[in-house]
Design an enzyme around this catalytic site. Structure first.
Site, PDB file in Angstrom:
ATOM      1  N   SER A  23       0.847  -1.184   0.000  1.00  0.00           N
ATOM      2  CA  SER A  23       0.000   0.000   0.000  1.00  0.00           C
ATOM      3  C   SER A  23       0.881   1.232   0.000  1.00  0.00           C
ATOM      4  O   SER A  23       2.106   1.149  -0.030  1.00  0.00           O
ATOM      5  CB  SER A  23      -0.912  -0.008   1.223  1.00  0.00           C
ATOM      6  N   LYS A  24       0.206   2.349   0.042  1.00  0.00           N
ATOM      7  CA  LYS A  24       0.857   3.647  -0.035  1.00  0.00           C
ATOM      8  C   LYS A  24       1.985   3.800   0.992  1.00  0.00           C
ATOM      9  O   LYS A  24       3.021   4.373   0.702  1.00  0.00           O
ATOM     10  CB  LYS A  24      -0.202   4.699   0.249  1.00  0.00           C
ATOM     11  N   ARG A  25       1.752   3.264   2.180  1.00  0.00           N
ATOM     12  CA  ARG A  25       2.775   3.509   3.197  1.00  0.00           C
ATOM     13  C   ARG A  25       4.078   2.748   2.911  1.00  0.00           C
ATOM     14  O   ARG A  25       5.094   2.976   3.547  1.00  0.00           O
ATOM     15  CB  ARG A  25       2.238   3.200   4.593  1.00  0.00           C
ATOM     16  N   HIS A  26       4.060   1.852   1.926  1.00  0.00           N
ATOM     17  CA  HIS A  26       5.302   1.187   1.540  1.00  0.00           C
ATOM     18  C   HIS A  26       6.077   2.006   0.509  1.00  0.00           C
ATOM     19  O   HIS A  26       7.146   1.590   0.072  1.00  0.00           O
ATOM     20  CB  HIS A  26       5.002  -0.186   0.934  1.00  0.00           C
ATOM     21  N   GLY A  27       5.545   3.132   0.090  1.00  0.00           N
ATOM     22  CA  GLY A  27       6.242   3.917  -0.924  1.00  0.00           C
ATOM     23  C   GLY A  27       5.232   4.503  -1.874  1.00  0.00           C
ATOM     24  O   GLY A  27       4.182   4.963  -1.466  1.00  0.00           O
TER      25      GLY A  27
END
Ligand code: GLU
Length: 483
Positions: free
Chosen positions: A252-256
């Site tokens: 998801s977004k929090r991985h990049g």
């Protein structure tokens, strides 16, 4: 049968890496089989769809170089390819199921369904399910309410009995119809749900293979039941495993980056992205894992898709990107670098490519290495003066001034390039300087940075006149520090 594969995005968000991997597999398989690659827009969720999402999904697919044969902007013999333009087709098919007794109108309001769900949860049921109240309505009442124009949906009537969940990668425990919800097929706003629209379209568009994310495994039984109800031969299904982040949570977004186009802006090449995505959950079965798109097409094999989740590893993406950067012909790399070093003229950029091609992982790494070509250094940082233990500061300053002046003569009298290395080493020795110290002073004087491409090649790009200006400025800067 001819191979027809579709990618069917819902325009509710951007094309994230997991979906990009699915499109890529769709594309690779279609091309590999000499088949047709179709794009179908599943925009039946009116509340969640946005115009921007569609554009950015299409731009993302285009950036990856995955051209489609039928679909938006192209059309084709099975159109329209946008589901909101096919509403009458879905209504007609839903009605057909109602007439056959495989589906039924449902008048339950959102409030009633919500209350029912809460009630079932309170009773501690593991999953909530429609209670079939409208299935029990007498026929005359149904007719009367429909005739009165009361809003209604159409639900499929899940039959009892097992459905075997078999796709190309797995053969799962059969699912009993009784464990399944009577899913809505047509909503009261006249739009179909995903279940009805995708089954009807896959059939009418003669899709031979459905390659999609394994988040749809939960709906697979419903889809197979729909094929049975319509008496249609289902396509071959392949549910590709989700992509996980390094912490093994769904990517998801929090991985990049959240969208593939962000990877473009971060300096990745589309061919590297294709190569990297292809290896997420697919193994080429060869030693080598460097592939351009056409090579992926050649090697791709559905049966080598792994059923276990793949992990998105940014370091691996960087290294794949570096390899693709090195494999480009210099003019191609110059073209790819263009947007990332906007200050450089095209001619200068092309000349500078050999200086960075071996040194960068991402296209964005080039800018800090090349900015010296257009930005003159601002001065000599004092800590860069050669510092030998015997010398006091004033003596070190004089030594630096003398060495830079002499180097300036060399830079303007002889051809610039690696041939200057020996003379500069000689100069350092004569003056009692370490060669490394002299080179670092020159690097700072010429480029204003400690980290640059090789010094003498960089000087050659600047040219003798510019080198002279910069060395004079550095000398002036040092002279100004005399006390
Ligand atoms: N519209 C669905 C999605 O965006 C397509 C799923 C499928 O390929 O069947 O996930």
């Amino acid at each position: 049968v001819s191979v027809r594969v579709r990618y069917a995005p819902s325009p509710t968000g951007r094309l994230h890496p997991g979906n990009a991997r699915t499109v890529l597999f769709d594309y690779l398989f279609a091309r590999q089989q000499g088949g047709t690659f179709i794009l179908r827009i599943e925009d039946t969720d009116q509340a969640r769809k946005t115009e921007d999402a569609l554009d950015s999904i299409l731009d993302g697919i285009r950036w990856l170089g995955l051209d489609w044969d039928e679909g938006p902007g192209i059309g084709g013999p099975y159109g329209p390819y946008v589901q909101s333009e096919r509403l009458s087709i879905y209504r007609e098919h839903a009605t057909r199921l109602v007439d056959a007794g495989d589906a039924y109108p449902c008048f339950c309001t959102a409030e009633r369904l919500e209350a029912m769900r809460r009630q079932q949860q309170a009773e501690g049921r593991p999953s909530t399910r429609y209670d079939r109240r409208c299935l029990a309505l007498p026929r005359e009442e149904v007719e009367a309410r429909l005739a009165a124009g009361e809003p209604s949906a159409i639900r499929m009537k899940m039959p009892e009995g097992p459905t075997r969940l078999k796709d190309l990668l797995r053969d799962l425990e059969p699912v009993d119809g009784r464990s399944q919800d009577d899913a809505v097929l047509l909503k009261s706003d006249g739009y179909p749900t995903y279940h009805l629209a995708s089954v009807v379209d896959d059939h009418l568009m003669e899709i031979s293979h459905v390659i999609r994310g394994d988040e749809w495994l939960g709906s697979f039984a419903k889809h197979l039941v729909l094929y049975r109800m319509f008496a249609w031969e289902p396509p071959i299904f392949v549910h590709v495993p989700v992509v996980l982040g390094p912490d093994r949570a769904k990517l998801s977004k929090r991985h990049g980056a959240a969208a593939v186009l962000e990877y473009r802006d971060m300096g990745y090449l589309p061919e590297a992205m294709d190569n990297f995505l292809a290896l997420l959950g697919w193994s080429p079965g060869t030693e080598d894992d460097f592939f351009r798109l056409d090579e992926l097409v050649q090697h791709f094999d559905l049966s080598r898709i792994q059923a276990s989740p793949a992990v998105f590893d940014q370091a691996k993406l960087d290294s794949v990107n570096g390899r693709h950067i090195r494999a480009l012909a210099p003019p191609e790399l110059a073209r790819a670098l263009r947007p990332h070093v906007p200050d450089l003229s095209a001619a200068l950029l092309e000349a500078a490519v050999p200086l960075v091609q071996e040194r960068i992982q991402r296209l964005t790494d080039a800018e800090p290495l090349l900015r010296f070509l257009v930005h003159r250094p601002e001065g000599m940082p004092p800590e860069l003066l050669p510092r030998t233990r015997e010398l006091d500061e004033a003596a070190a300053l004089e030594k630096a001034i003398g060495a830079l002046q002499e180097a300036r003569e060399l830079f303007t009298a002889s051809p610039l390039g690696p041939g200057l290395e020996q003379p500069l080493r000689g100069l350092a020795a004569e003056r009692g300087l370490k060669a490394g110290d002299l080179f670092m002073m020159l690097r700072i004087a010429l480029t204003g940075s400690r980290v640059t491409p090789p010094l003498l090649e960089s000087a050659a790009l600047l040219g003798p006149a510019e080198c002279a200006v910069r060395l004079d400025f550095a000398v002036g800067d040092l002279v100004g520090r005399r006390r």
